[in-house]
Design an enzyme around this catalytic site. Structure first.
Site, PDB file in Angstrom:
ATOM      1  N   GLU A  38      -7.184   0.570  -4.318  1.00 24.92           N
ATOM      2  CA  GLU A  38      -7.142   0.464  -2.859  1.00 24.92           C
ATOM      3  C   GLU A  38      -8.455  -0.026  -2.250  1.00 24.92           C
ATOM      4  OE1 GLU A  38      -5.795   4.383  -1.982  1.00 24.92           O
ATOM      5  OE2 GLU A  38      -3.773   3.997  -2.734  1.00 24.92           O
ATOM      6  N   ASP A  64       0.873  -1.167   0.000  1.00 23.31           N
ATOM      7  CA  ASP A  64       0.000   0.000   0.000  1.00 23.31           C
ATOM      8  C   ASP A  64       0.913   1.221   0.000  1.00 23.31           C
ATOM      9  OD1 ASP A  64      -1.742   2.089   0.473  1.00 23.31           O
ATOM     10  OD2 ASP A  64      -2.289   1.449   2.502  1.00 23.31           O
TER      11      ASP A  64
END
Length: 601
Positions: free
Chosen positions: A154, A15
């Protein structure tokens, strides 16, 4: 065709965040967060260059930011896909290069944790990143020495992490408010399938904006008390910014934040010791518009998904900024659902990316019920090419499931063209000039022929990373040209979220402009048919009929000269349509005798 499987080492999920980044790996059938060398589960997305040329990343960069603020870079993610550069000692670093430094740090932490080399990774991006930004992220991974197996959104990644342990098919909303971007996705979790139904967002809204409001408040308060502009003192200003971020975090669990900055700076030989108490109420009041900006993307995502909020099974909060109580209140107001608390908003995105990395590298991790995992993501904005009259002709609608392969045949607008320019656009407006150019290329070698004869097939291919390839082929000669959209033509952060807002704001105006283009094109075709019919026939028509056709041609031409397409009103469109119908009626017999198809030309 299958993904290349790693020959060595485990595949990791990353991430790459605006404020913080996180890395995970699947171990024992579960995604596990990899701590950095300091033992922390998240790493600040900060890069710094010391005076002696050393590059610092993460906590080390954060620690020296106050004394070296001009050579410290944070929130670089907001610059991805732009021509922003940071000058360090005469070398200009791109966002990809700075991001690669963060990725390389995460890669090293993973290798230290696993005790083996790491080459393969899945990296996440905001759902609203365009293909330029996605390609920039993939390039950053390559610079960092990673084989980027997949770029995934995401919110999709967060839903994947959630779906591992929640055993019933359901529709979920992922509300992702990170440091620099806001995304909302409607995702359906089924048996082995995680399908994105719709996505929307604001690519320039996040925790940084909340921090900035507090920072501005403190700067103004210091100016009132001490008559100085603290922004001119880099070190002091950096301390104020850090205090603002800390105050924001404290207000998520407390009604007040006591801000104290001793020895902040000196003025007129005296030392400034600044103190201020910020209440949650004041914070909520000055950031209310930021929270409210999340409402429209939420409503639009639900509309695009074709569901009501009452049909949602869960709302998942992702990103550190969702800890703000006012944000949680807004989510409850918009959906009628209390957000789920069973995922970590800072870690779930990396966990989902690790699951996808494991799947792509041949791992055996499954969703509940033992099903293998299939991700079906979407493209966030519509893709078009410019056609006659400046129209943006859509080939791929927004929220189309990836991967996409779509072709459409076009033709030339002028006689004997030997080349055409393919102008690729991204956005929701019907006119090319109102959308964002993301690429142009030219197809040469077209066979010389009258307008409308050449057959040019334009194909859009969007892969599972959301990266676009456009090709054009002359079906007669076989000549072909293509482009992968990686050039400097791109949408800026602000332009992306503006695209859909503009489409809504100017919806009625756009309808009229599109009608004006269409009616003008139809009028010119009608004039061409009528004039060609008159030129082909001499004595077959009575004089009165010829005179009527000529009069109708004159009336329509005068009308087109009087009202230009970009200035037409609804009334003008109606007048032109009436004149077309009149000419079609008076020239129908002449066209029939001349053997001209009323739908030709």
């Amino acid at each position: 065709m299958t993904e290349r499987k790693s020959k060595m080492g485990k595949a990791i999920g990353i991430d790459l965040g605006t404020t913080n980044s996180c890395v995970a790996v699947v171990e024992g059938g579960k995604p596990v967060i990899i701590p950095n060398e300091k033992g922390n589960r998240i790493t600040p997305s900060v890069v710094a260059f010391s005076k002696d040329g050393e590059r610092l990343v993460g906590e080390a960069a954060m620690r020296q930011a106050i004394t070296n603020s001009e050579r410290t870079i944070s929130s670089v993610k907001r610059h991805m896909g732009t021509d922003w550069r940071k000058d360090i000692d005469g070398k200009y670093f791109s966002p990809q290069e700075i991001s690669a430094m963060i990725l390389r740090k995460l890669k090293a932490d993973a290798e230290g944790y696993l005790g083996e080399a790491v080459t393969d990774a899945v990296i996440t991006v905001p759902a609203y990143f365009n293909d330029i930004q996605r390609q920039a992220t993939k390039d950053a991974g390559r610079i960092a020495g990673l084989n980027v197996m997949r770029i995934i959104n995401e919110p999709t990644s967060a839903a994947l992490a959630y779906g591992l342990n929640n055993g019933m098919p359901q529709k979920v909303m992922v509300y992702d408010l990170g440091g620099g971007t806001f995304d909302v996705s409607i995702i359906e979790i089924g048996e082995g399938v995680i399908e994105v139904l719709a996505t929307n967002g604001d690519n320039h809204l996040g925790g940084d904006d909340f921090d900035e409001r507090i920072t501005n408040l403190l700067v103004d308060e210091i100016r009132k008390q001490y008559q100085i502009d603290i922004r001119k003192d880099f070190a002091a200003y950096q301390r104020v910014k850090e205090a603002a971020e800390q105050a924001k975090k404290e207000l998520s669990s407390s009604e007040n934040s006591y801000i104290t900055l001793p020895y902040l700076t000196q003025v007129h030989g005296g030392t400034i010791n600044f103190e201020y108490t910020l209440t949650r109420k004041v914070f909520n009041d000055m950031t209310r518009d930021l929270v409210e900006r999340t409402a429209i993307p939420v409503r639009n995502a639900l509309i695009d998904a074709g569901i009501a909020a009452s049909e949602l099974g869960r709302v998942l909060l992702v990103g550190g900024s969702t800890r703000i109580p006012a944000v949680q209140d807004k989510v409850r107001e918009l959906t009628g659902i209390t957000p789920s608390q069973n995922i970590n908003p800072d870690e779930c995105v990396a966990q989902g990316a690790a699951v996808q990395a494991d799947t792509l590298s041949g791992g055996a991790i499954t969703l509940y019920g033992g099903s293998s995992i299939l991700l079906l993501d979407v493209t966030p904005l519509s893709l078009s090419i410019e056609t006659v009259g400046g129209v943006a002709t859509r080939l791929v609608e927004r929220n189309t499931t990836l991967p996409v392969h779509y072709s459409k045949v076009f033709t030339t607008a002028a006689p004997y063209q030997r080349s055409v320019e393919i102008h690729v656009l991204q956005g929701e407006r019907p006119m090319a000039k109102d959308n964002k150019t993301i690429g142009k290329f030219r197809l040469n070698g077209i066979k010389s022929a009258p307008a409308g004869v050449p057959q040019i097939e334009v194909t859009f291919d969007i892969d599972t990373n959301g990266i676009l390839k456009v090709s054009a082929k002359d079906l007669d000669t076989g000549k072909e040209q293509s482009i992968i959209i990686t050039d400097n033509g791109r949408m800026s952060d602000a332009e992306i979220d503006q695209a859909i807002r503009d489409a809504e704001q100017y919806a009625s105006q756009d309808v009229i402009r599109r009608q004006a283009i269409d009616i003008t094109y139809e009028a010119n075709k009608c004039l061409s048919r009528a004039e060609m019919a008159l030129s082909k026939i001499k004595k077959e028509l009575p004089k009165e009929e010829k005179k009527q056709i000529r009069n109708d041609i004159t009336d329509l031409r005068k009308l087109l000269i009087k009202v230009k397409p970009d200035k037409m009103t609804e009334s003008d469109v109606s007048s032109v349509r009436n004149a077309i119908n009149q000419l079609k009626s008076s020239s129908a017999n002449a066209c029939r005798i001349a053997g001209i198809d009323t739908e030709s030309l």
